[in-house]
Scaffold this motif. Sequence first.
Motif, PDB file in Angstrom:
ATOM      1  N   THR A 287      20.197  45.627  38.754  1.00  0.00           N
ATOM      2  CA  THR A 287      21.252  44.741  39.274  1.00  0.00           C
ATOM      3  C   THR A 287      20.939  44.323  40.702  1.00  0.00           C
ATOM      4  N   GLN A 291      20.443  40.573  42.002  1.00  0.00           N
ATOM      5  CA  GLN A 291      21.317  40.033  43.049  1.00  0.00           C
ATOM      6  C   GLN A 291      20.513  39.521  44.239  1.00  0.00           C
ATOM      7  N   ASN A 355      30.004  38.855  38.650  1.00  0.00           N
ATOM      8  CA  ASN A 355      30.062  39.801  39.776  1.00  0.00           C
ATOM      9  C   ASN A 355      31.480  40.258  40.054  1.00  0.00           C
ATOM     10  N   GLN A 358      32.368  42.766  37.271  1.00  0.00           N
ATOM     11  CA  GLN A 358      31.632  44.005  37.494  1.00  0.00           C
ATOM     12  C   GLN A 358      32.196  44.771  38.686  1.00  0.00           C
TER      13      GLN A 358
END
Length: 449
Positions: A287, A291, A355, A358
């Motif tokens: 992740t 990102q 995002n 999450q």
Amino acid sequence: MSLSLLSLRWRLIWSLILLQVVVGSLVLGGFIGLAWMLGRVVDESGQETVAVIQRALAHDASGRLVVAPTADFQRLQKGDPSFWFIARDAAGAEVRHGDVPPRYATLVRTLDGIARTAIEPEKDNTQPKARFERVETAAGPVNVLAQTGSPLSLKNTLKGTGLVFLWLVAPMALLTSLGVILATPFVVKRGLQGVVATAEHAEGIDVHERTTRLPLANVASEIRPLVNAVNRAFDRLNEGYDRQERFLADAAHELRTPITTLQIHLEGLPNDPLKVKLMQASARLATLAEQLLDLQRLDHVVPQEEPVDLKSLCERVAADIAPLAIQNRCTLSVDAPQQLMVHGDAPSLERALTNLIQNAIEHGGQGCDIEVRLCAPSCIEVLDSGPGIPEADRERVVAPFHRLVPRGRGAGLGLHLVAEVARLHRGQLTIGSSESGGAKMRLELNLGA
């Protein structure tokens, strides 16, 4: 008020006023000094000379009219050895000093009865000027006829200078200072137009528009070095940002391959608690790498102004991320009663919503309720029933790599990426509290469109 707190306008006003006072004083002092050296600071009217004689006249014990040697009279004698005068009292007694011209010897009697007069017998100055005045002395009323042009004392010189300054220089300085006070703001405003325009341009510089530089048009030559220095500083900052972006992009690309390899090997391990922890750690690394790549792409992406159905987008993202919510025993629902269309970049908006969800799963905790809500005209809200975000931290959580829990699983880039997507779509990300006391993330798009 200290000078350091004054505006440039008042600095110039006070500087100009002080300059006028200093220059005026220097010029006046220069004229006085020059006249003193040339012997021209003299008693042209004879008034001071007659006053010195008036204080020195007296009667002696026998009643004769005499001149007492006062300090002023001695100074007058020393300063002008050729000085002369005639004094005559009411009884006809006379006292003389110096070489009195024969013509003036009889004139003192002729002028008896006149209070005072100036005598200028010849325009070609072949005869000296004189002053006649009837004065009151210690010896009674006395007619005094004295030569003019004797040197003035220092005291009377300063006194006369003060009067000249008060009546001639001071009014001119006052009028000039008033003119400076009234005119300087307009002069300063006109002279600093280029600086004001440059400052306004600097206020409008966007941190994401790193190619923007301060203009040099209409900037005074004294300010140009400062503007050039600021532009060179922008160039150096831009170079630093470019190096940082290249490093992040290269690091993220280099991390993807070993992370993928690690995940493949972990999947082949027996199922036990250690495997779960290792899989979670590798997922966090994956992740973080994605990102970092998203952050690098967002700095260069130009949003596609294409129609995007927010209702379909919310439902699609929620379906994709539902397994993660189930794994954390969270409920995930979508409240999108109607279709809402916006113009933007669909992939960026999908990453932003992903995002947000999450983040809600991560910080809402096990078993929290998460709701994706669509609000007119172009707003997406993600609400959770978790502990929420303290008000003091709501502005800081959007900063890159900032985490509420220092040892949390997140990398601190999720909300920052969402804020960047909002900026690209002329919107904003605001953080508040949900009805249940948890966090509420509000992504508004196309503001002012």
